[in-house]
Design a protein around this motif. Structure first.
Motif, mmCIF file in Angstrom:
data_model
loop_
_atom_site.group_PDB
_atom_site.id
_atom_site.type_symbol
_atom_site.label_atom_id
_atom_site.label_comp_id
_atom_site.label_asym_id
_atom_site.label_seq_id
_atom_site.Cartn_x
_atom_site.Cartn_y
_atom_site.Cartn_z
ATOM 1 N N GLY A 28 0.830 -1.199 0.000
ATOM 2 C CA GLY A 28 0.000 0.000 0.000
ATOM 3 C C GLY A 28 0.863 1.246 0.000
ATOM 4 O O GLY A 28 0.626 2.189 -0.769
ATOM 5 N N ALA A 32 1.146 4.081 -2.938
ATOM 6 C CA ALA A 32 0.825 5.474 -2.637
ATOM 7 C C ALA A 32 1.965 6.393 -3.074
ATOM 8 O O ALA A 32 1.753 7.394 -3.756
ATOM 9 C CB ALA A 32 0.556 5.635 -1.140
ATOM 10 N N GLY A 36 1.777 8.831 -6.349
ATOM 11 C CA GLY A 36 1.859 10.254 -6.004
ATOM 12 C C GLY A 36 3.017 10.919 -6.716
ATOM 13 O O GLY A 36 2.892 12.018 -7.254
ATOM 14 N N SER A 108 -6.600 0.537 6.372
ATOM 15 C CA SER A 108 -7.254 1.532 5.517
ATOM 16 C C SER A 108 -7.323 2.872 6.227
ATOM 17 O O SER A 108 -7.087 3.930 5.635
ATOM 18 C CB SER A 108 -8.672 1.077 5.154
ATOM 19 O OG SER A 108 -8.627 -0.214 4.584
ATOM 20 N N ILE A 111 -4.022 4.586 6.132
ATOM 21 C CA ILE A 111 -3.745 5.154 4.804
ATOM 22 C C ILE A 111 -4.517 6.455 4.615
ATOM 23 O O ILE A 111 -3.977 7.449 4.105
ATOM 24 C CB ILE A 111 -4.102 4.136 3.697
ATOM 25 C CG1 ILE A 111 -3.134 2.957 3.775
ATOM 26 C CG2 ILE A 111 -4.045 4.789 2.317
ATOM 27 C CD1 ILE A 111 -3.452 1.825 2.834
ATOM 28 N N GLY A 115 -2.837 9.920 3.969
ATOM 29 C CA GLY A 115 -3.207 10.577 2.711
ATOM 30 C C GLY A 115 -3.681 11.999 2.957
ATOM 31 O O GLY A 115 -3.294 12.930 2.247
ATOM 32 N N SER A 139 -2.479 9.545 -4.722
ATOM 33 C CA SER A 139 -1.636 8.750 -3.837
ATOM 34 C C SER A 139 -2.490 8.000 -2.806
ATOM 35 O O SER A 139 -2.339 6.791 -2.596
ATOM 36 C CB SER A 139 -0.658 9.697 -3.149
ATOM 37 O OG SER A 139 0.094 9.033 -2.190
ATOM 38 N N LEU A 140 -3.405 8.749 -2.191
ATOM 39 C CA LEU A 140 -4.293 8.153 -1.188
ATOM 40 C C LEU A 140 -5.109 7.009 -1.803
ATOM 41 O O LEU A 140 -5.167 5.895 -1.268
ATOM 42 C CB LEU A 140 -5.226 9.247 -0.659
ATOM 43 C CG LEU A 140 -6.006 9.065 0.638
ATOM 44 C CD1 LEU A 140 -6.727 10.359 0.986
ATOM 45 C CD2 LEU A 140 -6.960 7.918 0.645
ATOM 46 N N ALA A 142 -4.588 5.290 -4.594
ATOM 47 C CA ALA A 142 -3.767 4.159 -5.045
ATOM 48 C C ALA A 142 -3.348 3.315 -3.845
ATOM 49 O O ALA A 142 -3.390 2.075 -3.885
ATOM 50 C CB ALA A 142 -2.541 4.661 -5.798
ATOM 51 N N GLY A 143 -2.961 3.969 -2.760
ATOM 52 C CA GLY A 143 -2.544 3.244 -1.564
ATOM 53 C C GLY A 143 -3.678 2.389 -1.024
ATOM 54 O O GLY A 143 -3.513 1.206 -0.709
#
Ligand SMILES: Nc1nc2c(c(=O)[nH]1)N[C@H]1C(S)=C(S)[C@@H](COP(=O)(O)O)O[C@H]1N2
Ligand SMILES: [Mo]
Length: 520
Positions: A28, A32, A36, A108, A111, A115, A139-140, A142-143
């Motif tokens: 993750g 991210a 990003g 989650s 993250i 994020g 980024s958030l 995708a992570g």
């Protein structure tokens, strides 16, 4: 072989194994950062969440911690900060993964919190627009996506443990490669490409008024002093920017405004169209400890700053030239100093015949002889506002540093090196070093061996009063063994360096540089 219990875990039984859980957290994180960094390449390099958080950390760091970092790590403090952040992120990712062995919810949440921190960091950067928010947002997402995907993959029941392992590792490998490639592409695209290309296209700069040639005998480099002119690649670098600001000459503009008769706005070509002057100036940093390395000399090329400000018509009552860089750093310089024609302040675009290197402020910076860099040397400068001291507070003033910042008369011993060994010849050796008192000039340097009487050193051929002077002196040592050498300079105003030791905060270190060494 028909074991229904999967390698990792079944839909219904136990938690993910610890290594697998940790790996989902790391995946993750990688996703991210990679995504990003990729998006940041298009919306502003500084929007890469990792760098944006780092930059905000630099600005929020209390002064005492910054001082400690700078004095402990020197100019490597940026690398240390980034490495430290990387370690923290990896640990947090592993922790988040481990906390999510039963359900992906805790990870989650972590993250999302990180994020949002990235979003806040990008949002508050003065050098980034609204669009830059895309980087931390992507980024958030995708992570979150990759973490949950990896988690689901690891949790899926498979007919055999081997199959489960294979499927998970394949998926994980795919995510890792994708994240890495995205990050790499971002680095290549967003790296120094545009600004470097813009700089390269300019070629060498030819000033209309060249600085006088540096005479032979201006340095004692053979005896261990620096060369009189510092090659651009060796020029000390001090700034708060984690990523070197990328500004092309084509997009760069400088605005002169505030307490002026008429505002001026200049582009790079406007500067090239004016007669360029070249001046030999030694710059130094207020954070230089006694004996420290943050001092260098260059032939700076640019236009006369006093003339430019006079064109704008500085109004009565203007006390402070408040300058701002493209990355939002600010600086306050006394107006009386920049307007003094004798001082010769520059709006510089070149250094030693070349356009300014990106790290030294390309496309343009200020250089004011005799003032420390933090009150005068704004790199990547885009805005000059004439104002009062009360109206505006510059970056380092807010953090406790002095508001004036004239360079203090200082000297340094370069040879012998501290704790070095010196081979004497017939009981004698030559010591050498530098001294500086920009805008005043050095009149004399003296040394004292083993706390004995002061002996005057020979000075190098003078270049001007705005640059350093080298010194050398032959000393006799009656016996081999340990010795101590101190030096002190006297400037042309008649002031001799005080012995009183003071640290760099708030307005520059004082005291005599002293080295201990051994003769054989
Ligand atoms: N934009 C910007 N300009 C800046 C700084 C900075 O942090 N940001 N640091 C100043 C300081 S403290 C010094 S000593 C000089 C150093 O200039 P150099 O890196 O070219 O040696 O730049 C000055 N200009
Ligand atoms: Mo500085």
């Amino acid at each position: 072989m028909n074991d229904p219990a999967p390698f990792i875990r079944g839909r219904t039984d136990g938690p993910l194994s610890k290594p697998v859980a940790a790996l989902t957290g790391l995946l993750g994180l990688a996703a991210a950062l990679g995504a990003g960094h990729f998006v940041a390449a298009f919306v502003g390099v500084g929007a890469s969440p990792f760098l944006a958080v780092g930059n905000s950390a630099v600005d929020l760091t209390p002064t005492w911690l910054k001082d400690w970092a700078a004095s402990t790590f020197g100019t490597a403090d940026k690398a240390v900060l980034l490495a430290g952040m990387a370690v923290v992120l990896v640990l947090v990712a592993i922790g988040a993964g481990l906390a999510s062995r039963r359900s992906p919810l805790p990870g989650s949440a972590v993250i999302v919190v990180f994020g949002l921190t990235g979003c806040a960091a990008v949002f508050t950067r003065p050098d980034l627009g609204q669009l830059a928010l895309l980087a931390p947002v992507v980024s958030l997402l995708a992570g979150l996506l990759v973490f949950r995907k990896a988690h689901a993959l690891a949790s899926r029941a498979e007919p055999t443990p081997a199959e489960g392992r294979r499927r998970f590792l394949l998926g994980a490998g795919g995510f890792a490669v994708a994240a890495g490639s995205l990050g790499l592409v971002g680095q290549l695209v967003g790296g120094s490409r545009d600004a470097a290309r813009s700089r390269a296209a300019i070629g060498r700069l030819t000033p209309a008024t060249k600085a006088p040639p540096i005479p032979a005998g201006a340095d004692f480099a053979k005896l261990g002093t620096p060369s009189f002119i510092t090659p651009n690649a060796d020029f000390y670098r001090i700034d708060t920017a984690l990523v070197v600001p990328q500004v092309t000459a084509e997009e760069w503009r400088l605005r002169v405004h505030g307490m002026v008769g008429r505002e001026i706005s200049l582009g790079y070509q406007d500067i090239l169209d004016r007669p360029l002057v070249e001046r030999t100036i030694t710059m130094c940093c207020v954070s230089n400890e006694v004996g420290g390395p943050y001092i260098s000399t260059a032939n700076f090329i640019g236009i006369d700053l006093a003339e430019l400000l006079t064109e704008a018509g500085v109004r009565r009552g203007a006390e402070q030239l408040f300058s701002t860089s493209s990355d939002g750093w600010t600086c306050g310089t006394p107006v009386e100093d920049v307007l003094d024609p004798a001082r010769g302040a520059l709006l510089a675009i070149g250094m030693n015949g070349e356009p300014l290197p990106l790290e030294h402020g390309f496309p343009a910076r200020l250089v004011v002889p005799g003032l420390y860099g933090y009150v005068s040397g704004t790199k990547w400068v885009t805005d000059l506002e004439l104002t009062t001291w009360a109206a505006r507070t510059a970056y380092w003033f807010e953090r406790g540093w002095g508001t004036r910042g004239p360079v203090k008369t200082q000297s340094r011993i370069d040879s012998p090196a501290g704790f070095g060994t010196v081979t004497t010849k017939g009981g004698a050796f030559v010591a050498a070093g530098i001294a500086w008192a920009q805008f005043t000039g050095i009149a004399k340097v003296e040394v004292s061996l083993d706390d004995g009487p002061w002996t005057e050193a020979e000075l190098s051929t003078v270049v001007n009063d705005d640059s350093w002077r080298m010194w050398q002196v032959k000393l006799e040592v009656p016996r081999s063994g340990s010795h101590r050498l101190a030096c002190r300079a006297t400037d042309k105003s008649g002031y001799t360096q005080t012995a009183r030791r003071a640290g760099v905060l708030p307005d520059g270190a004082t005291g005599w540089h002293t080295v201990e060494f051994t003769t054989v």
